[in-house]
Design a protein around this motif. Structure first.
Motif, PDB file in Angstrom:
ATOM      1  N   PHE A  49       0.835  -1.197   0.000  1.00 57.76           N
ATOM      2  CA  PHE A  49       0.000   0.000   0.000  1.00 57.76           C
ATOM      3  C   PHE A  49       0.874   1.253   0.000  1.00 57.76           C
ATOM      4  CE2 PHE A  49      -2.304   3.545   1.659  1.00 57.76           C
ATOM      5  CZ  PHE A  49      -3.522   3.462   1.007  1.00 57.76           C
ATOM      6  N   ARG A  50       1.928   1.226   0.778  1.00 59.78           N
ATOM      7  CA  ARG A  50       2.823   2.394   0.844  1.00 59.78           C
ATOM      8  C   ARG A  50       3.433   2.681  -0.523  1.00 59.78           C
ATOM      9  NH1 ARG A  50       6.763   1.390   5.720  1.00 59.78           N
ATOM     10  NH2 ARG A  50       7.834   3.043   4.620  1.00 59.78           N
ATOM     11  N   LEU A  51       3.801   1.631  -1.261  1.00 57.17           N
ATOM     12  CA  LEU A  51       4.333   1.824  -2.609  1.00 57.17           C
ATOM     13  C   LEU A  51       3.266   2.409  -3.523  1.00 57.17           C
ATOM     14  CD1 LEU A  51       6.450  -1.419  -3.021  1.00 57.17           C
ATOM     15  CD2 LEU A  51       7.293   0.922  -2.686  1.00 57.17           C
ATOM     16  N   ALA A  52       2.031   1.922  -3.373  1.00 60.13           N
ATOM     17  CA  ALA A  52       0.928   2.456  -4.184  1.00 60.13           C
ATOM     18  C   ALA A  52       0.696   3.929  -3.855  1.00 60.13           C
ATOM     19  CB  ALA A  52      -0.341   1.645  -3.955  1.00 60.13           C
ATOM     20  N   TYR A  53       0.822   4.249  -2.600  1.00 57.84           N
ATOM     21  CA  TYR A  53       0.648   5.639  -2.167  1.00 57.84           C
ATOM     22  C   TYR A  53       1.683   6.538  -2.846  1.00 57.84           C
ATOM     23  CZ  TYR A  53      -1.023   9.221   1.073  1.00 57.84           C
ATOM     24  OH  TYR A  53      -1.600  10.326   1.613  1.00 57.84           O
ATOM     25  N   LEU A  54       2.848   5.947  -3.129  1.00 57.29           N
ATOM     26  CA  LEU A  54       3.908   6.697  -3.807  1.00 57.29           C
ATOM     27  C   LEU A  54       3.768   6.652  -5.327  1.00 57.29           C
ATOM     28  CD1 LEU A  54       6.938   5.581  -1.612  1.00 57.29           C
ATOM     29  CD2 LEU A  54       5.765   7.794  -1.572  1.00 57.29           C
ATOM     30  N   ASP A  69     -11.531   3.661  -4.615  1.00 59.61           N
ATOM     31  CA  ASP A  69     -12.661   4.413  -5.168  1.00 59.61           C
ATOM     32  C   ASP A  69     -12.526   4.661  -6.671  1.00 59.61           C
ATOM     33  OD1 ASP A  69     -10.642   6.268  -5.096  1.00 59.61           O
ATOM     34  OD2 ASP A  69     -11.585   7.512  -3.551  1.00 59.61           O
ATOM     35  N   GLY A  70     -11.427   4.185  -7.276  1.00 63.46           N
ATOM     36  CA  GLY A  70     -11.286   4.264  -8.723  1.00 63.46           C
ATOM     37  C   GLY A  70     -11.119   5.660  -9.276  1.00 63.46           C
ATOM     38  N   ASP A  71     -10.605   6.567  -8.479  1.00 63.57           N
ATOM     39  CA  ASP A  71     -10.442   7.938  -8.961  1.00 63.57           C
ATOM     40  C   ASP A  71      -9.074   8.176  -9.593  1.00 63.57           C
ATOM     41  OD1 ASP A  71      -8.833   7.935  -6.746  1.00 63.57           O
ATOM     42  OD2 ASP A  71      -9.777   9.670  -5.779  1.00 63.57           O
ATOM     43  N   GLY A  72      -8.265   7.130  -9.711  1.00 64.96           N
ATOM     44  CA  GLY A  72      -6.987   7.253 -10.399  1.00 64.96           C
ATOM     45  C   GLY A  72      -5.814   7.620  -9.513  1.00 64.96           C
ATOM     46  N   VAL A  73      -6.074   7.821  -8.229  1.00 65.63           N
ATOM     47  CA  VAL A  73      -4.991   8.122  -7.287  1.00 65.63           C
ATOM     48  C   VAL A  73      -5.179   7.282  -6.025  1.00 65.63           C
ATOM     49  CG1 VAL A  73      -4.600  10.468  -8.110  1.00 65.63           C
ATOM     50  CG2 VAL A  73      -6.246  10.069  -6.275  1.00 65.63           C
ATOM     51  N   VAL A  74      -4.092   7.005  -5.365  1.00 62.59           N
ATOM     52  CA  VAL A  74      -4.155   6.344  -4.061  1.00 62.59           C
ATOM     53  C   VAL A  74      -3.855   7.413  -3.021  1.00 62.59           C
ATOM     54  CG1 VAL A  74      -3.157   4.569  -2.585  1.00 62.59           C
ATOM     55  CG2 VAL A  74      -3.503   4.113  -5.013  1.00 62.59           C
ATOM     56  N   PHE A 132      -6.656   4.907   1.845  1.00 59.16           N
ATOM     57  CA  PHE A 132      -6.029   4.431   3.080  1.00 59.16           C
ATOM     58  C   PHE A 132      -7.068   4.128   4.148  1.00 59.16           C
ATOM     59  CE2 PHE A 132      -4.085   5.132   7.272  1.00 59.16           C
ATOM     60  CZ  PHE A 132      -3.195   4.067   7.251  1.00 59.16           C
ATOM     61  N   LEU A 133      -8.107   4.933   4.210  1.00 58.46           N
ATOM     62  CA  LEU A 133      -9.176   4.688   5.179  1.00 58.46           C
ATOM     63  C   LEU A 133      -9.791   3.307   4.943  1.00 58.46           C
ATOM     64  CD1 LEU A 133     -10.893   5.781   7.497  1.00 58.46           C
ATOM     65  CD2 LEU A 133     -12.413   6.754   5.788  1.00 58.46           C
ATOM     66  N   GLN A 134     -10.017   2.937   3.692  1.00 64.55           N
ATOM     67  CA  GLN A 134     -10.559   1.612   3.374  1.00 64.55           C
ATOM     68  C   GLN A 134      -9.553   0.514   3.724  1.00 64.55           C
ATOM     69  OE1 GLN A 134     -13.665   1.013   2.550  1.00 64.55           O
ATOM     70  NE2 GLN A 134     -14.079   3.201   2.628  1.00 64.55           N
ATOM     71  N   PHE A 135      -8.273   0.777   3.431  1.00 56.64           N
ATOM     72  CA  PHE A 135      -7.241  -0.197   3.770  1.00 56.64           C
ATOM     73  C   PHE A 135      -7.178  -0.389   5.276  1.00 56.64           C
ATOM     74  CE2 PHE A 135      -2.973  -1.379   4.997  1.00 56.64           C
ATOM     75  CZ  PHE A 135      -2.739  -2.475   4.195  1.00 56.64           C
ATOM     76  N   ARG A 136      -7.163   0.697   6.009  1.00 59.39           N
ATOM     77  CA  ARG A 136      -7.054   0.640   7.466  1.00 59.39           C
ATOM     78  C   ARG A 136      -8.227  -0.124   8.086  1.00 59.39           C
ATOM     79  NH1 ARG A 136      -7.278   6.075  10.802  1.00 59.39           N
ATOM     80  NH2 ARG A 136      -9.465   5.645  10.513  1.00 59.39           N
ATOM     81  N   THR A 137      -9.395   0.043   7.510  1.00 54.70           N
ATOM     82  CA  THR A 137     -10.583  -0.657   8.002  1.00 54.70           C
ATOM     83  C   THR A 137     -10.399  -2.170   7.916  1.00 54.70           C
ATOM     84  OG1 THR A 137     -11.986   1.169   7.343  1.00 54.70           O
ATOM     85  CG2 THR A 137     -13.053  -0.957   7.630  1.00 54.70           C
ATOM     86  N   ARG A 138      -9.651  -2.628   6.917  1.00 55.23           N
ATOM     87  CA  ARG A 138      -9.483  -4.071   6.695  1.00 55.23           C
ATOM     88  C   ARG A 138      -8.159  -4.607   7.227  1.00 55.23           C
ATOM     89  NH1 ARG A 138     -12.382  -1.450   3.249  1.00 55.23           N
ATOM     90  NH2 ARG A 138     -14.193  -2.382   2.282  1.00 55.23           N
ATOM     91  N   PHE A 139      -7.308  -3.725   7.726  1.00 53.46           N
ATOM     92  CA  PHE A 139      -5.990  -4.164   8.197  1.00 53.46           C
ATOM     93  C   PHE A 139      -6.153  -5.193   9.318  1.00 53.46           C
ATOM     94  CE2 PHE A 139      -1.939  -3.454  10.559  1.00 53.46           C
ATOM     95  CZ  PHE A 139      -1.098  -3.914   9.553  1.00 53.46           C
ATOM     96  N   LEU A 140      -5.391  -6.267   9.233  1.00 49.92           N
ATOM     97  CA  LEU A 140      -5.415  -7.397  10.157  1.00 49.92           C
ATOM     98  C   LEU A 140      -6.695  -8.232  10.036  1.00 49.92           C
ATOM     99  CD1 LEU A 140      -3.704  -5.863  13.302  1.00 49.92           C
ATOM    100  CD2 LEU A 140      -2.674  -7.123  11.410  1.00 49.92           C
ATOM    101  N   THR A 141      -7.374  -8.086   8.903  1.00 53.26           N
ATOM    102  CA  THR A 141      -8.549  -8.907   8.623  1.00 53.26           C
ATOM    103  C   THR A 141      -8.113 -10.183   7.910  1.00 53.26           C
ATOM    104  OG1 THR A 141      -9.974  -6.978   8.401  1.00 53.26           O
ATOM    105  CG2 THR A 141     -10.719  -8.983   7.322  1.00 53.26           C
ATOM    106  N   VAL A 142      -8.753 -11.289   8.253  1.00 52.68           N
ATOM    107  CA  VAL A 142      -8.500 -12.575   7.608  1.00 52.68           C
ATOM    108  C   VAL A 142      -9.784 -13.012   6.920  1.00 52.68           C
ATOM    109  CG1 VAL A 142      -7.877 -15.000   7.940  1.00 52.68           C
ATOM    110  CG2 VAL A 142      -6.783 -13.215   9.323  1.00 52.68           C
ATOM    111  N   PHE A 143      -9.672 -13.354   5.634  1.00 55.50           N
ATOM    112  CA  PHE A 143     -10.815 -13.833   4.863  1.00 55.50           C
ATOM    113  C   PHE A 143     -10.941 -15.345   5.070  1.00 55.50           C
ATOM    114  CE2 PHE A 143     -12.865 -15.428   1.037  1.00 55.50           C
ATOM    115  CZ  PHE A 143     -13.925 -14.544   0.894  1.00 55.50           C
ATOM    116  N   VAL A 144     -12.085 -15.798   5.570  1.00 59.68           N
ATOM    117  CA  VAL A 144     -12.265 -17.245   5.816  1.00 59.68           C
ATOM    118  C   VAL A 144     -13.333 -17.808   4.920  1.00 59.68           C
ATOM    119  CG1 VAL A 144     -11.428 -17.282   8.164  1.00 59.68           C
ATOM    120  CG2 VAL A 144     -13.820 -16.756   7.733  1.00 59.68           C
TER     121      VAL A 144
END
Ligand SMILES: [Ca+2]
Length: 64
Positions: free
Chosen positions: A27-32, A42-47, A52-64
């Motif tokens: 994500f940090r690389l994408a941010y750069l 959100d598909g607006d062409g920039v990270v 990041f808010l969406q990423f943070r919401t899912r951080f440490l989430t495991v898909f089962v």
């Protein structure tokens, strides 16, 4: 019988079904500006902070 196990978890760039530190590094690389498509939630062409808010919401989430 063929069985395809597909999943999509925003933030899981490594595809291991969890959003963890390795994904945060990506994500940090994408941010750069590297590999934008993976993290442009959100598909607006920039990270940016909105993505990041969406990423943070899912951080440490495991898909089962
Ligand atoms: Ca975006």
């Amino acid at each position: 019988m063929l069985f395809f196990d597909l999943h999509r978890l925003y933030g899981d760039a490594t595809g291991d079904r969890q959003v963890d530190a390795a994904d945060f590094l990506a994500f940090r690389l994408a941010y750069l500006g590297v590999n934008l498509a993976t993290y442009d939630y959100d598909g607006d062409g920039v990270v940016n902070s909105n993505d990041f808010l969406q990423f943070r919401t899912r951080f440490l989430t495991v898909f089962v």
